[in-house]
Design an enzyme around this catalytic site. Structure first.
Site, mmCIF file in Angstrom:
data_model
loop_
_atom_site.group_PDB
_atom_site.id
_atom_site.type_symbol
_atom_site.label_atom_id
_atom_site.label_comp_id
_atom_site.label_asym_id
_atom_site.label_seq_id
_atom_site.Cartn_x
_atom_site.Cartn_y
_atom_site.Cartn_z
ATOM 1 N N ASP A 107 0.841 -1.200 0.000
ATOM 2 C CA ASP A 107 0.000 0.000 0.000
ATOM 3 C C ASP A 107 0.881 1.257 0.000
ATOM 4 O OD1 ASP A 107 -2.904 1.014 0.568
ATOM 5 O OD2 ASP A 107 -1.612 2.158 1.918
ATOM 6 N N GLU A 141 0.378 -1.262 -4.939
ATOM 7 C CA GLU A 141 -0.813 -0.414 -5.096
ATOM 8 C C GLU A 141 -0.349 0.996 -5.453
ATOM 9 O OE1 GLU A 141 -3.972 2.280 -3.007
ATOM 10 O OE2 GLU A 141 -1.859 2.062 -2.563
#
Length: 489
Positions: A198, A239
């Site tokens: 992330d 991501e």
């Protein structure tokens, strides 16, 4: 470990029943054979904010959700995917709390980016900051060190509070690498099969750049962490919310990427009753992607769709979304807005609500997603055809809560009996089990008012046909007996 070409579920640890044990019970009771691709459990770790995305550690599970044993229990039947916030950690973490106490004398001081690591005298220069892709007014926070009374400024890309709750990690520090090794070994020990990286786009801080996806330095870090993951048989999913060309660079280097373009494209297709842009896109996109329609944030617009959409048309589509109850996340830095001021970062809504709670339109959207090459993910609110949770937004003041409803066991039971959910589950099963999805994909010639997509493998094929005028969705396929069959979605 190879990622399975089957449908995955995305859920918070507490959003289907209340905790990890209940989540497992819900999965076994209602969806035991549905999510053959696995379960993405959004951060189940102790966290001080951003609904899990400001983790204190990855070595423990938040006690109110359960334990690692509960995660392992889910992992007995489903592959588990979890997040690692490679860019930051909570200011409440033991690491940063020790830094707040002891400052530069802390054994953890080098985990963080004090401003003198960037500017010689530690004084930020406005011209440098103006070039950066900012997620808050200034990319640092100032704290008082308990032991000395000195003030220390450290890098904080994210965070709505001042000082921020999310403290950036210095990925050039051997101590940070050692920490990540510890986290990955723990993931492996507890049966985690895929780790989503992330906020990876923000990990390189380099003056004179946007400090977002800085090349070539980003690849050095990605290669290092991929080697670590490979050694533990863990797949990685970086991501990155950015211009699609950046995503494609990752794909070229063999990484899985997210298709953040598809949710908008499908929405545009169904609202404007034209498949022209969607079909063009489906012909050129990389195949090694995870696909989604909805998630815990919103439908990506800028910068993901830059160069792919006309601002005037995008404004019109955004207006339709607002009429249907959506709210917006906006771009902060002027440099990254369009010339005409268009500044929509994400459209926040449930996908069912943004399609006006029209069952046929919603199933048409899912059918396109499932026929698009990649690993389809279904967000838990979308799974239950949930509607915009306007009350949660009013109560919390957080726009993203519109699509983060926590379902009680009673609500889950009720939702699984809805016709639209039953139809969706049938479609998921078809996507999981039909062999042709492991074959060759083609976009078939069609009028702009239709969508025609085809998969073929050996003597099996399936063809999706959607009439955009009425959202009727039909799949023609060869059944197990080798006969032509039709499935009206």
């Amino acid at each position: 470990m190879a990622v399975k070409n089957k449908v995955q579920l995305i859920t918070y640890p507490d959003s289907l029943g209340g905790d990890l044990k209940k989540l497992n019970n819900v999965l076994l009771k209602y969806f035991s054979d549905t999510f053959k691709g696995g379960i993405h459990i959004l951060p189940p770790f102790p966290s001080s904010g951003d609904r899990g995305f400001a983790p204190l550690t990855y070595l423990e599970i938040e006690p109110s959700f359960g334990t690692w044993e509960d995660v392992k229990a889910i992992g007995e039947r489903f592959d588990i995917l979890v997040d690692l916030m490679v860019n930051h950690i909570s200011r409440q973490s033991s690491y940063f709390q020790d830094f707040l106490k002891n400052g530069r004398e802390s054994e953890h001081a080098d985990l963080f980016i004090t401003l003198d690591k960037l500017w010689k005298d530690g004084e930020p220069i406005k011209e440098d900051i103006n070039k950066m892709f900012l997620r808050r007014e200034v990319p640092y926070s100032t704290f008082k060190i308990e032991k000395t009374g000195d003030e220390e400024s450290v890098w904080t890309t994210f965070g709505k509070t001042t000082p921020s709750e999310q403290i950036d990690l210095d990925i050039n520090s051997p101590k940070v690498k050692k920490l990540f090794e510890e986290f990955f070994v723990n993931f492996s020990r507890n049966g985690v099969k895929i780790v989503r990286l992330d906020a990876i786009g923000y990990v390189i801080k380099k003056l004179g750049t946007s400090c977002f996806f800085v090349e070539p330095e980003i690849y050095g870090f990605l290669n290092w962490i991929k080697e670590l993951a490979d050694s533990l048989d863990i797949e990685l999913l970086p991501e990155v919310h950015s211009h699609y060309s950046i995503q494609y660079k990752l794909a070229e280097k063999g990484f899985w990427i997210y298709d953040f373009i598809l949710p908008y494209m499908i929405l545009d297709t169904l609202v404007n009753k034209s498949s022209e842009k969607l079909c063009k896109y489906l012909k050129i996109r990389p195949k090694k992607q995870f696909t989604m329609l909805d998630c815990h944030d919103g439908i990506p617009v800028k910068p993901d769709m830059d160069g792919l959409i006309d601002t005037k048309e995008a404004k019109e589509l955004v207006d339709v979304c607002l009429e249907r109850g959506s709210n917006l996340s906006l771009i902060l830095s002027d440099e990254h807005k369009d010339e005409d001021g268009f500044d929509v970062h994400q459209i926040r809504c449930t996908y069912y609500s943004v399609l006006d709670c029209n069952d046929d339109a919603y199933l048409a959207a899912r059918a396109i997603q499932f026929f698009t090459p990649g690993i389809p993910q279904v967000y838990y609110v979308g799974l239950l055809a949930g509607e915009n949770d306007v009350d949660a937004v009013k109560k919390t003041g957080e726009g993203r809560e519109i699509n983060r409803h926590n379902f009680t066991l009673e609500e889950i039971d009720k939702a699984t009996n809805k016709d639209v959910v039953k139809r969706l589950l049938k479609l998921i099963n078809f996507r999981n089990d039909y062999e042709a999805f492991n074959g060759e994909f083609k976009v078939l010639v069609s009028s702009n008012e239709e969508v025609k997509l085809n998969w073929e493998k050996g003597d099996k094929y399936c063809t999706l046909f959607i009439d955009l005028k009425n959202n009727n969705t039909i799949i023609d396929y060869i059944d197990d007996e080798g006969k032509e069959a039709q499935y009206i979605v």
